[in-house]
Design a protein around this motif. Structure first.
Motif, PDB file in Angstrom:
ATOM      1  N   TYR A   1      37.910  34.878  32.563  1.00 14.99           N
ATOM      2  CA  TYR A   1      37.318  35.230  33.863  1.00 14.99           C
ATOM      3  C   TYR A   1      35.826  35.565  33.799  1.00 14.99           C
ATOM      4  O   TYR A   1      35.225  35.882  34.820  1.00 14.99           O
TER       5      TYR A   1
ATOM      6  N   LEU B   1      43.248  42.478  38.612  1.00 15.82           N
ATOM      7  CA  LEU B   1      41.793  42.552  38.664  1.00 15.82           C
ATOM      8  C   LEU B   1      41.397  42.104  40.066  1.00 15.82           C
ATOM      9  O   LEU B   1      41.624  40.956  40.436  1.00 15.82           O
TER      10      LEU B   1
ATOM     11  N   CYS C   1      40.313  37.475  42.961  1.00 20.95           N
ATOM     12  CA  CYS C   1      41.246  38.384  42.306  1.00 20.95           C
ATOM     13  C   CYS C   1      42.009  37.621  41.232  1.00 20.95           C
ATOM     14  O   CYS C   1      42.156  36.400  41.314  1.00 20.95           O
ATOM     15  N   HIS C   2      42.499  38.370  40.266  1.00 25.89           N
ATOM     16  CA  HIS C   2      43.353  37.805  39.218  1.00 25.89           C
ATOM     17  C   HIS C   2      44.542  38.745  39.067  1.00 25.89           C
ATOM     18  O   HIS C   2      44.389  39.876  38.602  1.00 25.89           O
TER      19      HIS C   2
ATOM     20  N   SER D   1      32.065  41.616  37.346  1.00 25.46           N
ATOM     21  CA  SER D   1      32.847  42.846  37.302  1.00 25.46           C
ATOM     22  C   SER D   1      34.068  42.739  38.208  1.00 25.46           C
ATOM     23  O   SER D   1      34.149  41.854  39.058  1.00 25.46           O
ATOM     24  N   ALA D   2      35.013  43.641  37.989  1.00 27.33           N
ATOM     25  CA  ALA D   2      36.232  43.689  38.805  1.00 27.33           C
ATOM     26  C   ALA D   2      36.816  45.088  38.718  1.00 27.33           C
ATOM     27  O   ALA D   2      36.504  45.863  37.810  1.00 27.33           O
TER      28      ALA D   2
ATOM     29  N   VAL E   1      36.587  40.773  42.379  1.00 29.96           N
ATOM     30  CA  VAL E   1      35.810  40.124  41.324  1.00 29.96           C
ATOM     31  C   VAL E   1      34.487  39.630  41.911  1.00 29.96           C
ATOM     32  O   VAL E   1      34.477  38.888  42.897  1.00 29.96           O
TER      33      VAL E   1
ATOM     34  N   LEU F   1      34.656  46.369  33.863  1.00 26.45           N
ATOM     35  CA  LEU F   1      35.829  46.709  34.667  1.00 26.45           C
ATOM     36  C   LEU F   1      35.667  48.133  35.183  1.00 26.45           C
ATOM     37  O   LEU F   1      35.176  49.014  34.477  1.00 26.45           O
TER      38      LEU F   1
ATOM     39  N   LEU G   1      34.211  38.150  32.800  1.00 28.54           N
ATOM     40  CA  LEU G   1      33.875  39.493  33.267  1.00 28.54           C
ATOM     41  C   LEU G   1      33.209  40.288  32.153  1.00 28.54           C
ATOM     42  O   LEU G   1      33.514  40.104  30.980  1.00 28.54           O
TER      43      LEU G   1
ATOM     44  N   SER H   1      39.852  39.026  30.408  1.00 25.97           N
ATOM     45  CA  SER H   1      38.726  39.273  31.304  1.00 25.97           C
ATOM     46  C   SER H   1      37.460  38.584  30.826  1.00 25.97           C
ATOM     47  O   SER H   1      36.697  38.036  31.621  1.00 25.97           O
TER      48      SER H   1
END
Length: 168
Positions: A114, A75, A57-58, A82-83, A78, A119, A116, A110
């Motif tokens: 991260y 977020l 998680c963020h 994706s998150a 994760v 989302l 990503l 993101s």
């Protein structure tokens, strides 16, 4: 201008004040955290920080110049690029475009911090403010209708463009 910051231990007092001051406002559109959350806030905060340390998680807070927390932008779950996005904004901070601007800022984080590419989000059908933020920031309905604390919801997804010609 408010600043988006990654959740830290020293955010605890301002974050607790934010949650307490806005509890009734939030409960009108999202599930209430319950009394246990407030009674054992320090433990819950420590759990979130430990979870964040794993990369699962963020967690972020939107902080005013005076240190007051104006919002949370998280977020979670994760995995595989994706998150799930979740956010809440203080009642006194609504109507100024802060949620929309902060979600857009989160797109950049993101992808750059991260890694990503997608989302996901969900909002209750009755939560028109969150649904408007999601739509304004390029989320599209998925056709899923999740049940959120007994309320019918709308599922959304947002692909994040990356690379030199992509941007977010």
């Amino acid at each position: 201008m408010p600043e988006l910051q990654r959740l830290r231990p020293d955010h605890a007092p301002a974050l607790l004040a934010f949650e307490q001051e806005n509890r009734a406002f939030f409960a009108a559109s999202v599930p209430d955290r319950g009394d246990d959350y407030f009674t054992h806030f320090a433990a819950h905060h420590a759990e979130r920080l430990a979870e964040q340390a794993t990369g699962a998680c963020h967690f972020h807070v939107l902080v005013a110049e005076d240190g007051e927390v104006l919002g949370r932008f998280n977020l979670v779950d994760v995995a595989d690029g994706s998150a799930d996005l979740g956010f809440r904004l203080a009642e006194k901070a609504t109507g100024r475009g802060l949620a929309t601007a902060t979600v857009r800022e989160l797109f950049s984080l993101s992808t750059t911090a991260y890694a990503l590419t997608t989302l996901r989000a969900a909002a209750a059908v009755t939560n028109t403010a969150s649904r408007a933020v999601l739509t304004r920031t390029g989320f599209v309905p998925t056709g899923e209708e999740p049940i959120l604390s007994g309320k019918r919801g709308v599922g959304y997804v947002r692909e994040l463009a990356t690379g030199p010609s992509g941007g977010v």
